[in-house]
Enzyme design. Structure first.
Site, PDB file in Angstrom:
ATOM      1  N   GLY A   1      -4.260   1.268   3.839  1.00  0.00           N
ATOM      2  CA  GLY A   1      -3.392   1.092   2.854  1.00  0.00           C
ATOM      3  C   GLY A   1      -2.060   0.818   3.433  1.00  0.00           C
ATOM      4  O   GLY A   1      -1.979   0.479   4.843  1.00  0.00           O
ATOM      5  N   GLY A   2      -0.928   0.323   2.710  1.00  0.00           N
ATOM      6  CA  GLY A   2       0.335   0.005   3.237  1.00  0.00           C
ATOM      7  C   GLY A   2       0.456  -1.321   3.031  1.00  0.00           C
ATOM      8  O   GLY A   2      -0.331  -2.198   2.881  1.00  0.00           O
TER       9      GLY A   2
ATOM     10  N   GLY B   1      -0.418   4.678   7.993  1.00  0.00           N
ATOM     11  CA  GLY B   1      -1.127   3.843   6.956  1.00  0.00           C
ATOM     12  C   GLY B   1      -2.722   4.111   7.477  1.00  0.00           C
ATOM     13  O   GLY B   1      -3.088   4.188   8.411  1.00  0.00           O
TER      14      GLY B   1
ATOM     15  N   GLY C   1      -3.932   5.036  11.286  1.00  0.00           N
ATOM     16  CA  GLY C   1      -3.023   6.176  11.307  1.00  0.00           C
ATOM     17  C   GLY C   1      -1.562   6.120  11.372  1.00  0.00           C
ATOM     18  O   GLY C   1      -0.823   5.708  10.429  1.00  0.00           O
TER      19      GLY C   1
ATOM     20  N   CYS D   1       7.369  -2.320   6.302  1.00  0.00           N
ATOM     21  CA  CYS D   1       6.574  -1.696   5.256  1.00  0.00           C
ATOM     22  C   CYS D   1       6.839  -2.389   3.723  1.00  0.00           C
ATOM     23  O   CYS D   1       6.594  -1.505   2.906  1.00  0.00           O
ATOM     24  CB  CYS D   1       6.774  -0.049   5.575  1.00  0.00           C
ATOM     25  SG  CYS D   1       6.242   0.389   6.951  1.00  0.00           S
TER      26      CYS D   1
END
Length: 240
Positions: free
Chosen positions: A91-92, A164, A175, A193
């Site tokens: 994710g992220g 993330g 991580g 980000c």
């Protein structure tokens, strides 16, 4: 089935991002395969937990929900800077990794701890916040933004740790990345980000020191992780 609280820790040193990603995928898949087998058979096998520490050569990674426009330079400039770029399955948005940054990849079966991704992320943040406190810094969460920040709610807010993760069948990978002795100039080539108008910092900059002992920081992170996750840390010398 009894929960396995043992977490095998490996420090991989400086390792190429793709090589580390492949290794993460190997450990991740092994755990998923055990869980799949356990559902079919009466005899249950314990699932392992891993925590990888690593430093990467200069690299930019873009998460599944990220926008490529947050990388502000083209491949030619990246090549000149000795940096690589990967689209990945966490994710992220966009993140930078490089020397002097502690990257941690917990590959945990959350069935061994708790099945709550929100809690998992909050505890990883808390691990970093407690570690920063040992250096006299007040790490904080920023509402709606994963990771750890300093001076949240002020014009001087700056991010010191990005996060993330990916999880499938309650097994985690990817991580956090904590800036310790990081060359912050590499962050100028992206919108960190995907968040505009927010600065990035590192532990050595905040403490006004040339270099912080990375081994010491890793140990502090592990100490807090062990308490927060009620885990038993086992240090491995070589990859399994």
């Amino acid at each position: 089935m009894k929960q396995n609280k043992k977490v095998q820790v490996q420090d991989l040193g400086l390792m190429d991002y793709k090589e580390t990603w492949d290794y993460q995928e190997l450990l991740f898949q092994r755990t998923v395969d055990i869980k799949t087998k356990n559902r079919r058979e009466a005899e249950q096998q314990e699932t392992p937990n891993h925590f990888l520490f690593v430093e990467h050569p200069h690299v930019y990674t873009l998460g599944k929900s990220g926008d490529i426009e947050n990388l502000l330079v083209d491949e030619g400039v990246l090549h000149e800077k000795g940096a690589k770029f990967y689209k990945i399955n966490r994710g992220g948005d966009i993140t930078y990794h490089g020397p002097g940054q502690i990257v941690g990849y917990p590959i945990l079966d959350l069935d061994n701890f708790f099945t709550d991704i929100h809690k998992y992320l909050r505890l990883l943040e808390e691990m970093v916040i407690l570690t920063l406190a040992e250096y006299g810094l007040k790490g904080e969460r920023s509402e709606g933004e994963t990771g750890v920040w300093l001076d949240v709610g002020t014009p001087f807010a700056r991010k010191i740790c990005a996060m993330g993760v990916r999880a499938s069948r309650w097994v985690t990978m990817h991580g956090f990345a904590l800036n310790v002795n990081t060359d912050l100039g590499y962050f100028d080539m992206m919108i960190p980000c995907g968040i505009k108008d927010k600065a990035v910092t590192s532990l050595n900059v905040e403490l006004g020191k040339k270099e912080i002992d990375m081994t010491e920081v890793k140990q502090k992170l592990l100490d807090h992780f062990e308490v927060l996750f009620k885990a038993k840390i086992i240090k491995e010398k070589t990859p399994v």
